[in-house]
Design an enzyme around this catalytic site. Structure first.
Site, PDB file in Angstrom:
ATOM      1  N   GLU A   1      53.566   9.004 -58.019  1.00  9.99           N
ATOM      2  CA  GLU A   1      52.744   9.475 -56.902  1.00  9.99           C
ATOM      3  C   GLU A   1      53.366  10.725 -56.282  1.00  9.99           C
ATOM      4  OE1 GLU A   1      50.997   7.747 -52.639  1.00  9.99           O
ATOM      5  OE2 GLU A   1      52.654   6.708 -53.633  1.00  9.99           O
TER       6      GLU A   1
ATOM      7  N   LYS B   1      43.212   9.384 -53.557  1.00 14.13           N
ATOM      8  CA  LYS B   1      43.483   8.160 -52.812  1.00 14.13           C
ATOM      9  C   LYS B   1      42.409   7.956 -51.742  1.00 14.13           C
ATOM     10  CE  LYS B   1      47.861   6.090 -51.324  1.00 14.13           C
ATOM     11  NZ  LYS B   1      49.251   6.434 -50.895  1.00 14.13           N
TER      12      LYS B   1
ATOM     13  N   CYS C   1      49.413   3.665 -55.454  1.00  8.88           N
ATOM     14  CA  CYS C   1      50.235   2.947 -54.486  1.00  8.88           C
ATOM     15  C   CYS C   1      49.471   1.798 -53.837  1.00  8.88           C
ATOM     16  CB  CYS C   1      50.801   3.930 -53.460  1.00  8.88           C
ATOM     17  SG  CYS C   1      52.314   3.341 -52.642  1.00  8.88           S
TER      18      CYS C   1
END
Length: 308
Positions: free
Chosen positions: A43, A132, A166
Site C-alpha cells: 500500500e 480505496k 488494507c
C-alpha cells in the site's frame, strides 16, 4: 490460461517522499523478482505511507508546516497516464510480468489524493486501478474516498485478479463484491503489521476460496528525510515504524510462504488454479453455499457524476 505459475510479494520501503528514487527502487525489486508472473507491492509504495505524521492538524486548526508537508507528499505522488505511471508500465514490460502496486494517486482534475492500486500488464499496458473506498481514521485527512466504480477485477491469462486495500478487507460487503466477480488472485496491499492481520489474510482465503497475497512495507524511522516538514512528530515513534508481515495463502487457508518480519525481502509461491476448484467441493460463497433467496448484495458501481 496458465494453471501453474509463480507469484511474488515485495516487502520493502520506498525512498520516502522521493518519487524518482522510489521508481528506481521499484525497478530494482522487479528485476530481482522477474521470474514471477505477477508481482505485488505494498500500500502507498509510491512514494510513502506517512505513518506517524500529523500534517500539522488538530480539530479546528492547521499549521503551515503541515501544508508544506502536504505539498511534498502530493509532489511525490503520481497520476494515471503521467510520466511516472508510464515508467511503471515500462518496468512491467521489461520483466514481462503483471505488476500491481500501491500508489498515492493524484486526480488529474481535482488534485485530490487517493490511496490506489495500479495494475499493469506484462506488455506494459495500464489495465486499471482500484481506489480505496474508505480511508481509515486519520487517513481521511490526506486521501479522498472513492465511489464503487473502481471495485475492479481483471480477466487475465493468470485468472481473475483484483483486491482491496488494507482495512477495506474488514468490510464484509466489499469482500463479497470481490467474490461475486469470481476473484481467484486476491491482492491485499496493506500498512497493517499486527499479528492479527495474518488471520485476516487466512480468513479471506478460506471465505473466498481464492489465493491471497498480502504485502506490507518494512520501514524504519531513519528512512524518513531529516528535513521533512513536521518531522518532530516522529520523535515519539519507535525505531521500526512498519515491521512487515507479508504473506501468501492458498484457497484452504494454508500459508504458502511468510509471514516475513523485520526486513525487506521477496516472498514467492507457486499458484495452482486447480486448487481453487478443489477447494469449492465443500464451500463456495457465490455458488452452492450461497442463499440468494435470503441474502442479496447490490453494489453501486456507477461513477459519481459529481467527480466527472
Amino acid at each position: 490460461m496458465s494453471k501453474r505459475y509463480s507469484v511474488a510479494v515485495v516487502q520493502a520501503a520506498p525512498v520516502l517522499f522521493n518519487l524518482e528514487a522510489t521508481l528506481d527502487k521499484v525497478e530494482r525489486w522487479v528485476e530481482e523478482a522477474r521470474d514471477a508472473s505477477l508481482m505485488l507491492f505494498p500500500e502507498a509504495f509510491v512514494s510513502a505511507y506517512p505513518r506517524g505524521l500529523s500534517f500539522g492538524t488538530v480539530v479546528g486548526s492547521r499549521k503551515e508546516e503541515g501544508r508544506a508537508l502536504w505539498q511534498k507528499y502530493w509532489e511525490s505522488s503520481i497520476a494515471e497516464g503521467d510520466v511516472s505511471c508510464d515508467r511503471l508500465g515500462q518496468i512491467a514490460r521489461k520483466a514481462n510480468s503483471f505488476l500491481v502496486i500501491g500508489v498515492n494517486e493524484k486526480d488529474s482534475v481535482s488534485g485530490t489524493l487517493y490511496c490506489s492500486m495500479f495494475y499493469f500488464g506484462p506488455d506494459g499496458s495500464f489495465l486499471g486501478k482500484h481506489r480505496k473506498v474508505k480511508p481509515t481514521a486519520q487517513e481521511r485527512l490526506i486521501w479522498g474516498e472513492d465511489d464503487g466504480s473502481t471495485l475492479s477485477t481483471f480477466d487475465t491469462n493468470l485468472g481473475k485478479i483484483g483486491g482491496l486495500i488494507c482495512w477495506e478487507n474488514y468490510m464484509p460487503l466489499a469482500r463479497m463484491a470481490m467474490y461475486q466477480k469470481g476473484i481467484q488472485l486476491y491482492l491485499a496491499p496493506t500498512a497493517d503489521n499486527r499479528d492479527g492481520w495474518q488471520q485476516t489474510m487466512r480468513h479471506i482465503a478460506l471465505e473466498g476460496r481464492c489465493f491471497v497475497l498480502g504485502s506490507n512495507q518494512f520501514v524504519t524511522k531513519d528512512m524518513y528525510p531529516a528535513d521533512l516538514p513536521g518531522a518532530s512528530d516522529l520523535e515519539s515513534q519507535p525505531d521500526i515504524m512498519a515491521n512487515g508481515g507479508s504473506i501468501i495463502v492458498d484457497p484452504l487457508g494454508n500459508v504458502l510462504t511468510g509471514p516475513l518480519w523485520g526486513e525487506e525481502g521477496i516472498l514467492t509461491a507457486e499458484i495452482d488454479l486447480d486448487q481453487i476448484i478443489q477447494s469449492k467441493l465443500d464451500f463456495d460463497p457465490i455458488g452452492h453455499y450461497n442463499r440468494p433467496d435470503i441474502f442479496e448484495l447490490k453494489v453501486n458501481r456507477q461513477p459519481d457524476i459529481k467527480k466527472l
